[in-house]
Motif scaffolding. Sequence first.
Motif, PDB file in Angstrom:
ATOM      1  N   GLU A 142     -27.628  31.768 -18.251  1.00  0.00           N
ATOM      2  CA  GLU A 142     -28.930  31.092 -18.320  1.00  0.00           C
ATOM      3  C   GLU A 142     -29.492  31.055 -19.733  1.00  0.00           C
ATOM      4  O   GLU A 142     -30.507  30.408 -19.998  1.00  0.00           O
TER       5      GLU A 142
ATOM      6  N   ASP B 219     -36.297  31.264 -27.880  1.00  0.00           N
ATOM      7  CA  ASP B 219     -37.609  31.027 -28.493  1.00  0.00           C
ATOM      8  C   ASP B 219     -38.690  31.828 -27.781  1.00  0.00           C
ATOM      9  O   ASP B 219     -39.606  32.368 -28.418  1.00  0.00           O
ATOM     10  N   HIS B 220     -38.596  31.915 -26.459  1.00  0.00           N
ATOM     11  CA  HIS B 220     -39.563  32.696 -25.673  1.00  0.00           C
ATOM     12  C   HIS B 220     -39.534  34.163 -26.087  1.00  0.00           C
ATOM     13  O   HIS B 220     -40.577  34.793 -26.263  1.00  0.00           O
ATOM     14  N   TRP B 221     -38.326  34.705 -26.281  1.00  0.00           N
ATOM     15  CA  TRP B 221     -38.209  36.101 -26.703  1.00  0.00           C
ATOM     16  C   TRP B 221     -38.686  36.291 -28.139  1.00  0.00           C
ATOM     17  O   TRP B 221     -39.396  37.248 -28.448  1.00  0.00           O
TER      18      TRP B 221
ATOM     19  N   GLY C  67     -30.431  30.071 -23.286  1.00  0.00           N
ATOM     20  CA  GLY C  67     -30.533  28.843 -24.063  1.00  0.00           C
ATOM     21  C   GLY C  67     -31.513  29.062 -25.193  1.00  0.00           C
ATOM     22  O   GLY C  67     -32.174  30.101 -25.275  1.00  0.00           O
ATOM     23  N   THR C  68     -31.624  28.085 -26.084  1.00  0.00           N
ATOM     24  CA  THR C  68     -32.508  28.284 -27.226  1.00  0.00           C
ATOM     25  C   THR C  68     -33.966  28.354 -26.799  1.00  0.00           C
ATOM     26  O   THR C  68     -34.770  29.033 -27.446  1.00  0.00           O
ATOM     27  N   ASP C  69     -34.337  27.670 -25.705  1.00  0.00           N
ATOM     28  CA  ASP C  69     -35.713  27.801 -25.212  1.00  0.00           C
ATOM     29  C   ASP C  69     -35.978  29.241 -24.769  1.00  0.00           C
ATOM     30  O   ASP C  69     -37.059  29.796 -25.017  1.00  0.00           O
ATOM     31  N   HIS C  70     -34.992  29.825 -24.105  1.00  0.00           N
ATOM     32  CA  HIS C  70     -35.101  31.220 -23.685  1.00  0.00           C
ATOM     33  C   HIS C  70     -35.206  32.136 -24.902  1.00  0.00           C
ATOM     34  O   HIS C  70     -36.027  33.067 -24.941  1.00  0.00           O
TER      35      HIS C  70
ATOM     36  N   ARG D 149     -32.265  24.398 -35.240  1.00  0.00           N
ATOM     37  CA  ARG D 149     -33.671  24.791 -35.178  1.00  0.00           C
ATOM     38  C   ARG D 149     -34.089  25.628 -36.377  1.00  0.00           C
ATOM     39  O   ARG D 149     -35.261  25.665 -36.728  1.00  0.00           O
TER      40      ARG D 149
ATOM     41  N   ASP E  77     -27.348  25.059 -31.726  1.00  0.00           N
ATOM     42  CA  ASP E  77     -28.794  24.889 -31.541  1.00  0.00           C
ATOM     43  C   ASP E  77     -29.578  25.777 -32.491  1.00  0.00           C
ATOM     44  O   ASP E  77     -30.613  25.377 -33.045  1.00  0.00           O
TER      45      ASP E  77
END
Length: 323
Positions: A256, A263-265, A258-261, A299, A295
Amino acid sequence: MHLAVSLDIASVTGRAGLTLAEIAGFVRKLETAGVDMVVISDSWPSGEPSASPFEATTLIAALATVTAKIGLVASASTLMHQPYNLARRFASLDIISHGRVGWNATLRQNPREAANFGRPEGFSDDDFRRRAEEYIGIVQGLWQGWDADALLFDKAGGRFHDPDKMHVLDHKGEFFSVRGPLNIARSPQGTPVLVMSSLAEAEFDFAARVADVILVDAVSPADAKAACDDLKRRAVTAGREPRAFKTLATLQAGPELGTDHLDHWFAGQGCDGLNLALPADLSALDDFADRILPDLRRRDPARSAHAGARLRDHLGLGAGGEK
């Protein structure tokens, strides 16, 4: 924010049959993406037998010859090695790698390890902790046995070193007696980077006093922030600058991820960065390298340019052994 990747070679190799070329190729991809360091482990915490053909410190010696920037950290047990030999090995590896090496000192006791080294009954948790702390102190002391300009190599004057800049450790403790100094030159970084991981709360004070990097186990950004803030407070209480070491939250990197995950951390936790523990599966390593690393480069293009040549430079740490 700093980024590390942990790789358990014992479980990876045993399940996926990784070759040296495959491991080296993966680490070179991490280097290109600007990952600060890779942490290599070659034993299972459960103590189960391993099918790995690689010993971690030998492996990072090989990786040092095919990489140029990424930090190379190896786990090495305080039970499997005498402190003098381990200190000498990591100092030598730091010279080979031009200052990119670290030691991951894990304080978790392997239930089967002691039986392979003359202690079939093992150690009590308290004895193991005290022994490990003494051991780590000896290694750090041996790394500081030579001042940066101690070796003269003065053939004409017949002087190999300046005796005033050579320091005999002369340690006599509860578990070890070690005279020193090391019979090897000073590390290019001052001392190799000391990484500590798998810590129980009883070990936080010690880690906050001596470690250069602490890998914090956490299940959420909030947990990570609480643990990292706690370690920084303990360092201040011990008279140490909180900036003198880095805290990285360990995140189990499943499918699961991903770069969004990420970024959240990065946005939601108060540590100095992340340590991504990859699963023991070749396809997962390929997925991480092919999907996540590009990614990250897109970013954060600056991440691919490591700061300085040495691991301490990447992490923003001062020279090891500075008072």
